[in-house]
Scaffold this motif. Structure first.
Motif, PDB file in Angstrom:
ATOM      1  N   PRO A  41       0.830  -1.211   0.000  1.00  0.00           N
ATOM      2  CA  PRO A  41       0.000   0.000   0.000  1.00  0.00           C
ATOM      3  C   PRO A  41       0.861   1.256   0.000  1.00  0.00           C
ATOM      4  O   PRO A  41       1.921   1.279   0.617  1.00  0.00           O
ATOM      5  N   TRP A  43       0.976   5.094   1.140  1.00  0.00           N
ATOM      6  CA  TRP A  43       0.310   5.990   2.071  1.00  0.00           C
ATOM      7  C   TRP A  43      -0.225   7.214   1.356  1.00  0.00           C
ATOM      8  O   TRP A  43       0.400   7.751   0.439  1.00  0.00           O
ATOM      9  N   ASN A 126       6.117   3.717   3.565  1.00  0.00           N
ATOM     10  CA  ASN A 126       4.696   3.486   3.282  1.00  0.00           C
ATOM     11  C   ASN A 126       4.064   2.516   4.271  1.00  0.00           C
ATOM     12  O   ASN A 126       2.977   2.767   4.783  1.00  0.00           O
ATOM     13  N   LYS A 127       4.748   1.443   4.546  1.00  0.00           N
ATOM     14  CA  LYS A 127       4.209   0.441   5.464  1.00  0.00           C
ATOM     15  C   LYS A 127       4.019   1.023   6.864  1.00  0.00           C
ATOM     16  O   LYS A 127       2.970   0.851   7.488  1.00  0.00           O
ATOM     17  N   CYS A 130       1.243   3.849   6.850  1.00  0.00           N
ATOM     18  CA  CYS A 130      -0.104   3.263   6.777  1.00  0.00           C
ATOM     19  C   CYS A 130      -0.505   2.658   8.113  1.00  0.00           C
ATOM     20  O   CYS A 130      -1.635   2.865   8.590  1.00  0.00           O
ATOM     21  N   CYS A 133      -1.161   5.427  10.719  1.00  0.00           N
ATOM     22  CA  CYS A 133      -2.414   6.109  10.443  1.00  0.00           C
ATOM     23  C   CYS A 133      -3.599   5.242  10.888  1.00  0.00           C
ATOM     24  O   CYS A 133      -4.519   5.716  11.548  1.00  0.00           O
ATOM     25  N   ARG A 134      -3.562   3.972  10.536  1.00  0.00           N
ATOM     26  CA  ARG A 134      -4.647   3.065  10.953  1.00  0.00           C
ATOM     27  C   ARG A 134      -4.788   3.044  12.472  1.00  0.00           C
ATOM     28  O   ARG A 134      -5.889   3.124  13.004  1.00  0.00           O
ATOM     29  N   PHE A 151     -10.055   5.530   4.937  1.00  0.00           N
ATOM     30  CA  PHE A 151      -8.606   5.415   4.805  1.00  0.00           C
ATOM     31  C   PHE A 151      -8.235   4.119   4.084  1.00  0.00           C
ATOM     32  O   PHE A 151      -7.455   4.131   3.135  1.00  0.00           O
ATOM     33  N   ASN A 152      -8.796   3.017   4.522  1.00  0.00           N
ATOM     34  CA  ASN A 152      -8.472   1.723   3.908  1.00  0.00           C
ATOM     35  C   ASN A 152      -8.857   1.685   2.429  1.00  0.00           C
ATOM     36  O   ASN A 152      -8.116   1.151   1.606  1.00  0.00           O
ATOM     37  N   LEU A 155      -6.237   3.654   0.073  1.00  0.00           N
ATOM     38  CA  LEU A 155      -4.881   3.178  -0.166  1.00  0.00           C
ATOM     39  C   LEU A 155      -4.739   2.632  -1.577  1.00  0.00           C
ATOM     40  O   LEU A 155      -5.586   1.898  -2.069  1.00  0.00           O
TER      41      LEU A 155
END
Length: 159
Positions: A41, A43, A126-127, A130, A133-134, A151-152, A155
């Motif tokens: 994913p 971000w 990015n990992k 993400c 943020c989650r 948000f999900n 991505l």
């Protein structure tokens, strides 16, 4: 699962997740293994969320003193916390930052900032972004919130 990283923010960036490792200690910390999948994913901030703008998140989150080494950054961060714990520049009615173009550097979710504050390499940006943020969205709005769903869905995957 290792702790997520706390990233202070006021509008679209830097979501405070769980306590970050202290600068310089990350090299010994175990980060999640990269998945063999080619689709990682990417971000991206979701407009209208603002979870990162909740600056006073409680004891499970890193304090400004744990994040910053520069006393002026600590002072600035603390000065942005309103009486309700939200950033004073976060407009609740529009769910936007009123100083977005001029927000402090630590409000920006960018690889170079993650590297300087948290020791996160660009390869893992990015990992980690993400995940952070989650975690922040779940803490602020809940694990079944529309903000987390948005948000999900937002991505994108790299090829």
């Amino acid at each position: 699962m290792p702790p997520a990283i706390t990233l202070p923010s006021f509008s679209s960036v830097i979501f405070a997740a769980r306590r970050p490792p202290q600068k310089g200690k990350l090299k010994n910390a175990k980060l999640p293994e990269a998945t063999p999948s080619k689709k990682e994913p990417l971000w991206g901030c979701v407009e209208g969320c603002g979870a990162c703008c909740k600056l006073a998140k409680g004891p499970a989150f890193a304090t400004p003193e744990e994040i910053f080494t520069d006393p002026s950054d600590i002072e600035l961060y603390k000065s942005l916390i309103g009486p309700d714990g939200w950033c004073i520049h976060y407009e609740k009615s529009t769910r936007k930052c009123s100083i977005y173009p001029d927000r402090p550097y630590f409000c920006r979710v960018e690889p170079d900032i993650f590297e300087s504050l948290y020791g996160i390499t660009k390869k893992k940006f990015n990992k980690v972004a993400c995940g952070s943020c989650r975690d922040t969205i779940k803490e602020i709005y809940g694990s079944h919130s529309k903000e987390l769903d948005n948000f999900n869905r937002s991505l994108k995957s790299s090829d």
